[in-house]
Design a protein around this motif. Structure first.
Motif, PDB file in Angstrom:
ATOM      1  N   VAL A 195       0.866  -1.179   0.000  1.00  0.00           N
ATOM      2  CA  VAL A 195       0.000   0.000   0.000  1.00  0.00           C
ATOM      3  C   VAL A 195       0.904   1.231   0.000  1.00  0.00           C
ATOM      4  N   ALA A 196       0.649   2.138  -0.947  1.00  0.00           N
ATOM      5  CA  ALA A 196       1.411   3.384  -1.042  1.00  0.00           C
ATOM      6  C   ALA A 196       0.506   4.535  -0.637  1.00  0.00           C
ATOM      7  N   VAL A 197       1.040   5.431   0.189  1.00  0.00           N
ATOM      8  CA  VAL A 197       0.281   6.616   0.602  1.00  0.00           C
ATOM      9  C   VAL A 197       1.033   7.855   0.129  1.00  0.00           C
ATOM     10  N   PHE A 198       0.356   8.713  -0.614  1.00  0.00           N
ATOM     11  CA  PHE A 198       0.956   9.970  -1.062  1.00  0.00           C
ATOM     12  C   PHE A 198       0.332  11.116  -0.295  1.00  0.00           C
ATOM     13  N   VAL A 199       1.169  11.840   0.435  1.00  0.00           N
ATOM     14  CA  VAL A 199       0.696  13.021   1.153  1.00  0.00           C
ATOM     15  C   VAL A 199       1.037  14.213   0.260  1.00  0.00           C
ATOM     16  N   GLY A 200       0.001  14.724  -0.418  1.00  0.00           N
ATOM     17  CA  GLY A 200       0.228  15.753  -1.443  1.00  0.00           C
ATOM     18  C   GLY A 200       0.013  15.153  -2.813  1.00  0.00           C
ATOM     19  N   ALA A 201      -1.079  15.542  -3.471  1.00  0.00           N
ATOM     20  CA  ALA A 201      -1.409  14.967  -4.785  1.00  0.00           C
ATOM     21  C   ALA A 201      -1.316  16.048  -5.861  1.00  0.00           C
ATOM     22  N   GLY A 202      -0.378  16.971  -5.697  1.00  0.00           N
ATOM     23  CA  GLY A 202      -0.212  18.062  -6.661  1.00  0.00           C
ATOM     24  C   GLY A 202       0.692  17.668  -7.807  1.00  0.00           C
TER      25      GLY A 202
ATOM     26  N   ALA B 257      -4.346   8.658  -1.593  1.00  0.00           N
ATOM     27  CA  ALA B 257      -3.892  10.043  -1.781  1.00  0.00           C
ATOM     28  C   ALA B 257      -4.487  10.902  -0.676  1.00  0.00           C
ATOM     29  N   ILE B 258      -3.641  11.745  -0.086  1.00  0.00           N
ATOM     30  CA  ILE B 258      -4.096  12.688   0.939  1.00  0.00           C
ATOM     31  C   ILE B 258      -3.740  14.091   0.457  1.00  0.00           C
ATOM     32  N   ASP B 259      -4.709  15.000   0.503  1.00  0.00           N
ATOM     33  CA  ASP B 259      -4.431  16.377   0.097  1.00  0.00           C
ATOM     34  C   ASP B 259      -5.415  17.286   0.816  1.00  0.00           C
ATOM     35  N   VAL B 260      -5.246  18.588   0.605  1.00  0.00           N
ATOM     36  CA  VAL B 260      -6.173  19.555   1.211  1.00  0.00           C
ATOM     37  C   VAL B 260      -7.043  20.196   0.126  1.00  0.00           C
ATOM     38  N   ASP B 261      -6.883  19.708  -1.115  1.00  0.00           N
ATOM     39  CA  ASP B 261      -7.577  20.321  -2.241  1.00  0.00           C
ATOM     40  C   ASP B 261      -8.493  19.280  -2.905  1.00  0.00           C
ATOM     41  N   PRO B 262      -9.826  19.483  -2.849  1.00  0.00           N
ATOM     42  CA  PRO B 262     -10.754  18.503  -3.413  1.00  0.00           C
ATOM     43  C   PRO B 262     -10.528  18.258  -4.904  1.00  0.00           C
ATOM     44  N   PHE B 263     -10.108  19.286  -5.630  1.00  0.00           N
ATOM     45  CA  PHE B 263      -9.836  19.135  -7.067  1.00  0.00           C
ATOM     46  C   PHE B 263      -8.713  18.121  -7.300  1.00  0.00           C
TER      47      PHE B 263
ATOM     48  N   THR C 164     -10.507  17.926   6.633  1.00  0.00           N
ATOM     49  CA  THR C 164     -11.633  17.483   7.467  1.00  0.00           C
ATOM     50  C   THR C 164     -11.259  16.318   8.380  1.00  0.00           C
ATOM     51  N   ALA C 165     -10.094  15.691   8.119  1.00  0.00           N
ATOM     52  CA  ALA C 165      -9.695  14.560   8.957  1.00  0.00           C
ATOM     53  C   ALA C 165      -8.411  14.909   9.696  1.00  0.00           C
ATOM     54  N   GLY C 166      -8.395  14.680  11.002  1.00  0.00           N
ATOM     55  CA  GLY C 166      -7.190  14.906  11.797  1.00  0.00           C
ATOM     56  C   GLY C 166      -6.240  13.731  11.652  1.00  0.00           C
ATOM     57  N   GLU C 167      -5.101  13.826  12.348  1.00  0.00           N
ATOM     58  CA  GLU C 167      -4.065  12.797  12.229  1.00  0.00           C
ATOM     59  C   GLU C 167      -4.601  11.410  12.583  1.00  0.00           C
ATOM     60  N   LYS C 168      -5.412  11.352  13.668  1.00  0.00           N
ATOM     61  CA  LYS C 168      -5.943  10.062  14.116  1.00  0.00           C
ATOM     62  C   LYS C 168      -6.882   9.454  13.090  1.00  0.00           C
ATOM     63  N   GLU C 169      -7.790  10.301  12.564  1.00  0.00           N
ATOM     64  CA  GLU C 169      -8.751   9.803  11.559  1.00  0.00           C
ATOM     65  C   GLU C 169      -8.037   9.313  10.301  1.00  0.00           C
ATOM     66  N   LEU C 170      -7.020  10.078   9.881  1.00  0.00           N
ATOM     67  CA  LEU C 170      -6.276   9.663   8.692  1.00  0.00           C
ATOM     68  C   LEU C 170      -5.630   8.306   8.933  1.00  0.00           C
ATOM     69  N   LYS C 171      -5.020   8.181  10.098  1.00  0.00           N
ATOM     70  CA  LYS C 171      -4.317   6.939  10.417  1.00  0.00           C
ATOM     71  C   LYS C 171      -5.289   5.758  10.435  1.00  0.00           C
ATOM     72  N   SER C 172      -6.473   5.950  11.027  1.00  0.00           N
ATOM     73  CA  SER C 172      -7.389   4.808  11.110  1.00  0.00           C
ATOM     74  C   SER C 172      -8.006   4.527   9.740  1.00  0.00           C
TER      75      SER C 172
ATOM     76  N   PHE D 242       4.674  11.699   8.626  1.00  0.00           N
ATOM     77  CA  PHE D 242       5.406  11.074   9.733  1.00  0.00           C
ATOM     78  C   PHE D 242       4.424  10.395  10.688  1.00  0.00           C
ATOM     79  N   GLY D 243       3.255  11.010  10.871  1.00  0.00           N
ATOM     80  CA  GLY D 243       2.230  10.454  11.759  1.00  0.00           C
ATOM     81  C   GLY D 243       1.640   9.139  11.268  1.00  0.00           C
ATOM     82  N   LEU D 244       1.850   8.821   9.989  1.00  0.00           N
ATOM     83  CA  LEU D 244       1.291   7.582   9.425  1.00  0.00           C
ATOM     84  C   LEU D 244       2.221   6.385   9.590  1.00  0.00           C
ATOM     85  N   LEU D 245       3.431   6.616  10.114  1.00  0.00           N
ATOM     86  CA  LEU D 245       4.396   5.511  10.251  1.00  0.00           C
ATOM     87  C   LEU D 245       3.778   4.325  10.984  1.00  0.00           C
ATOM     88  N   ASP D 246       4.043   3.137  10.457  1.00  0.00           N
ATOM     89  CA  ASP D 246       3.671   1.915  11.166  1.00  0.00           C
ATOM     90  C   ASP D 246       4.891   0.981  11.158  1.00  0.00           C
TER      91      ASP D 246
END
Ligand SMILES: [Zn+2]
Ligand SMILES: [Zn+2]
Length: 365
Positions: A175-182, A201-207, A225-233, A265-269
């Protein structure tokens, strides 16, 4: 008659000043250099750092910025005549090929490297002089809808995440997670999906999130709309549902923002691999010991070795990685305004400055 009479470029004269158009005398290639007529040059956040945030260029100003270049070789030195007339992508980082780092296979940290728009004049110009070493040849006949100017983004926005992904060892089990989809993350999402990975993909821009979801991301998360905990779960549930059995997340920080770095960094497992692809001069506060606690790896990469460019280009030519929805073209004459817009985060796609729009029109015809 020199082959680049009437050459001009947009110079950074001092940080914070608008770019300034100036003519320059025709460029003469050294024995192993080429002169490239620029078809397109992408605008990178690194350029914005030089122009607005006081990040120093290695060669003193005034300097023509721009390190994401495609074009055609119009003049070549005596040792590299075979390049004359060829369509090329100029690597953002051109290593020397001879030093200890280069010989050890770590050419991206070569201390004698040449980066256009940093070690010398770059691609926001009609023409640029670069060493022929490392040039990536582009086929003369391109697939439908792909033009040489658009391929400029391969020089950095495609190859830099490509190299980060290659180093992470990402495969179909991951599983690959991209923080920033610009500009960079959008291509990273596609490359990871092309390798068979399940992609978030995680971003702050709906487009941007919508675009990522259309082009390879199976899950798009809005960090507003999602904090660190919500993103992680949300990521954790996605990993379960994806059925991927790879050990540890492959996390790619492609936003180049301190908020994005914190999120990544908060997504580290356990066993995670964190790749730092984006750049920001800002600092972040992290519990670095999480790397130890999770037996995780954090790694950066300064560009991509030239020998990897053909593989990255092949993904684009086969349309596994599409460019058009992720780029926007502007005439080079709009360089000062485009720079400001990119700095103010008003440009959602990768901006490409095109010195001569005739070239795009011709190849699309
Ligand atoms: Zn760049
Ligand atoms: Zn070297």
């Amino acid at each position: 008659m020199p082959k680049n009479a009437g050459a001009f470029g947009y110079y950074l004269t001092a940080a914070g000043q608008p770019l300034e158009r100036r003519a320059f005398s025709p460029l003469q290639p050294g024995p192993s250099d080429v002169i490239v007529e620029v078809y397109g040059c992408g605008v990178c956040h690194t350029d914005v750092g030089f122009a607005f945030h006081g990040v120093p260029t290695r060669r003193a100003l005034p300097l023509i910025l721009g390190h994401e270049i495609s074009g055609r070789v119009v003049d070549a030195g005596e040792q590299v005549g075979e390049w004359l007339g060829r369509s090329v992508i100029v690597p953002a980082v051109i290593p020397c090929g001879n030093c200890a780092a280069c010989i050890a296979g770590r050419s991206t940290i070569c201390r004698h490297q040449f980066m256009p728009g940093n070690d010398g004049d770059g691609g926001f110009a009609s023409h640029v002089r670069v060493p022929a070493r490392g040039l990536c040849a582009v086929p003369e006949v391109l697939p439908d809808g792909i033009t040489l100017d658009a391929l400029s983004v391969v020089a950095d926005a495609v190859t830099t995440p490509f190299e980060a992904i290659r180093r992470s060892g990402l495969g179909a089990n991951d599983v690959a997670v991209f923080v920033g989809a610009g500009g960079v993350g959008g291509f990273g999402v596609q490359i990871a999906a092309a390798l068979g990975a399940a992609v978030v993909a995680i971003d702050v821009d709906p487009f941007r999130l919508e675009l990522a979801a259309k082009h390879g991301a199976s899950l798009a998360l809005d960090a507003r709309t999602a904090g660190e905990k919500e993103l992680k779960s949300a990521v954790r549930s996605f990993v379960k549902e994806s059925g991927r059995k790879g050990i540890g997340l492959k996390i790619f920080e492609t936003s180049g923002t301190s908020a994005g770095q914190q999120t990544a960094f908060g997504l580290l497992d356990h066993g995670a691999h964190l790749a730092v692809v984006g750049f920001t001069p800002q600092k972040v506060e992290l519990r670095l010991s999480n790397l130890m606690a999770f037996d995780a790896t954090a790694r950066g990469n300064w560009g991509c070795p030239p020998e990897q460019y053909p593989c990255a280009l092949a993904l684009v030519l086969s349309k596994k990685v599409v460019l058009d929805p992720f780029i926007e073209r502007h005439p080079l004459s709009d360089a000062p305004a485009v720079f400001r817009a990119v700095a103010e985060h008003q440009v959602r796609r990768r901006a490409i400055l095109v010195p001569n729009s005739q070239h795009t029109a011709e190849s699309l015809r």
